[in-house]
Write a protein that holds these residues in place. Structure first.
Motif, PDB file in Angstrom:
ATOM      1  N   ASN A  27      46.476 -18.593  23.775  1.00  0.00           N
ATOM      2  CA  ASN A  27      46.934 -19.907  24.427  1.00  0.00           C
ATOM      3  C   ASN A  27      48.580 -19.842  24.548  1.00  0.00           C
ATOM      4  O   ASN A  27      49.134 -20.991  24.356  1.00  0.00           O
ATOM      5  CB  ASN A  27      46.401 -20.890  23.655  1.00  0.00           C
ATOM      6  CG  ASN A  27      44.829 -21.079  23.497  1.00  0.00           C
ATOM      7  OD1 ASN A  27      44.199 -20.956  24.313  1.00  0.00           O
ATOM      8  ND2 ASN A  27      44.474 -21.398  22.145  1.00  0.00           N
ATOM      9  N   GLY A  28      49.066 -18.694  24.790  1.00  0.00           N
ATOM     10  CA  GLY A  28      50.481 -18.749  24.919  1.00  0.00           C
ATOM     11  C   GLY A  28      50.976 -17.587  26.040  1.00  0.00           C
ATOM     12  O   GLY A  28      49.988 -17.189  26.615  1.00  0.00           O
ATOM     13  N   THR A 178      48.566 -23.310  29.727  1.00  0.00           N
ATOM     14  CA  THR A 178      48.613 -22.826  28.470  1.00  0.00           C
ATOM     15  C   THR A 178      48.471 -23.996  27.597  1.00  0.00           C
ATOM     16  O   THR A 178      47.916 -23.907  26.403  1.00  0.00           O
ATOM     17  CB  THR A 178      49.721 -21.902  28.271  1.00  0.00           C
ATOM     18  OG1 THR A 178      50.787 -22.557  28.670  1.00  0.00           O
ATOM     19  CG2 THR A 178      49.655 -20.678  29.014  1.00  0.00           C
ATOM     20  N   GLU A 179      49.086 -25.137  27.712  1.00  0.00           N
ATOM     21  CA  GLU A 179      49.048 -26.193  27.063  1.00  0.00           C
ATOM     22  C   GLU A 179      47.752 -26.902  26.802  1.00  0.00           C
ATOM     23  O   GLU A 179      47.484 -27.393  25.762  1.00  0.00           O
ATOM     24  CB  GLU A 179      50.155 -27.250  27.463  1.00  0.00           C
ATOM     25  CG  GLU A 179      51.490 -26.919  27.343  1.00  0.00           C
ATOM     26  CD  GLU A 179      52.489 -27.916  27.934  1.00  0.00           C
ATOM     27  OE1 GLU A 179      52.029 -28.959  28.675  1.00  0.00           O
ATOM     28  OE2 GLU A 179      53.959 -27.635  28.009  1.00  0.00           O
ATOM     29  N   SER A 184      45.678 -17.370  27.987  1.00  0.00           N
ATOM     30  CA  SER A 184      47.034 -16.997  27.609  1.00  0.00           C
ATOM     31  C   SER A 184      47.623 -16.150  28.810  1.00  0.00           C
ATOM     32  O   SER A 184      46.702 -15.571  29.877  1.00  0.00           O
ATOM     33  CB  SER A 184      46.634 -15.768  26.392  1.00  0.00           C
ATOM     34  OG  SER A 184      45.980 -16.394  25.323  1.00  0.00           O
ATOM     35  N   GLU A 200      56.412 -17.871  24.984  1.00  0.00           N
ATOM     36  CA  GLU A 200      56.745 -17.919  23.396  1.00  0.00           C
ATOM     37  C   GLU A 200      57.471 -16.640  22.801  1.00  0.00           C
ATOM     38  O   GLU A 200      58.289 -16.675  22.050  1.00  0.00           O
ATOM     39  CB  GLU A 200      55.358 -17.968  22.742  1.00  0.00           C
ATOM     40  CG  GLU A 200      54.686 -19.253  23.057  1.00  0.00           C
ATOM     41  CD  GLU A 200      53.501 -19.625  22.305  1.00  0.00           C
ATOM     42  OE1 GLU A 200      53.063 -19.000  21.298  1.00  0.00           O
ATOM     43  OE2 GLU A 200      52.477 -20.326  22.820  1.00  0.00           O
TER      44      GLU A 200
END
Length: 230
Positions: A27-28, A178-179, A184, A200
């Motif tokens: 998720n980044g 992603t938020e 990803s 990130e």
């Protein structure tokens, strides 16, 4: 989400990647930066399976996918947007989207969801893709990839040759995706500011080797620009 571990890869007798290792957070966003010829696109080709590594491993969510074909990786949730705003120029914007959506039971809803992310495309659905601007074609290329509902999106130079306003829209879309979770992104990018705002983690690639890495964000910009200046 994605681990590339000690990968060596190249073409013919030429070795392009020399033991590259990196990871993409769940998720980044992880960003890979470097000059032309550093091996960035080759890295993405290895990740999606278009190029087999000579040594090393590629793992997706813990599964070793090093020997899987590209379509098998797509079936596991990967999507790839190559460099160059690729589309079918003689087809309309909508026809380009339908090429992907028509094979899915939720195709119409998937198109609507993609258009919600790039609303400027709604007014262009009947226009041939070859007549779109570079920024519009890039949005179309990303929208097509998102129709497959990927869990990992590979983006190769999404801001290359497009206007700053569209760069900002693409950045906002990536961050929004992603938020909300479930996606990803491995981002190959030369636009340092954009890459670090989105990522990130970052990696600087030089002559097929990772020469610098760290956490993303504005505080990393000096370090990245110093690494790129070498």
């Amino acid at each position: 989400m994605l681990e590339i571990d000690g990968v060596q890869a190249g073409y013919g007798r030429s070795l392009v990647l020399h033991g590259v290792s990196l990871s993409v957070p769940a998720n980044g966003v992880a960003a890979v930066m470097g000059h032309n010829g550093a091996g960035k696109s080759t890295l993405l080709r290895v990740a999606i399976g278009l190029l087999k590594p000579r040594t090393g491993a590629v793992r997706l969510a813990g599964e070793d996918i090093t020997r899987l074909a590209p379509h098998e990786r797509v079936a596991r949730g990967m999507a790839y947007v190559p460099q160059g705003q690729q589309c079918f120029p003689h087809l309309t914007t909508l026809e380009n989207l339908r090429l992907i959506a028509d094979s899915r039971p939720d195709g119409r809803a998937a198109i609507d969801s993609a258009l919600d992310l790039f609303p400027a495309l709604r007014a262009l659905l009947g226009r041939r893709a070859g007549l779109l601007s570079g920024g519009q074609r890039q949005q179309l290329a990303i929208a097509r990839a998102l129709i497959t509902s990927p869990t990992l999106l590979l983006l190769d130079e999404p801001t290359e040759g497009i206007q700053p306003s569209v760069v900002a829209e693409i950045e906002q879309t990536i961050l929004a995706l992603t938020e909300r979770g479930g996606l990803s992104v491995l981002l190959v990018e030369q636009h340092v500011g954009f890459a670090l705002r989105a990522a990130e983690r970052y990696y600087v690639l030089e002559s097929g080797r990772v020469t610098s890495s760290g956490e993303g964000g504005a505080d990393a910009e000096h370090s990245v620009r110093s690494a790129l200046a070498v």
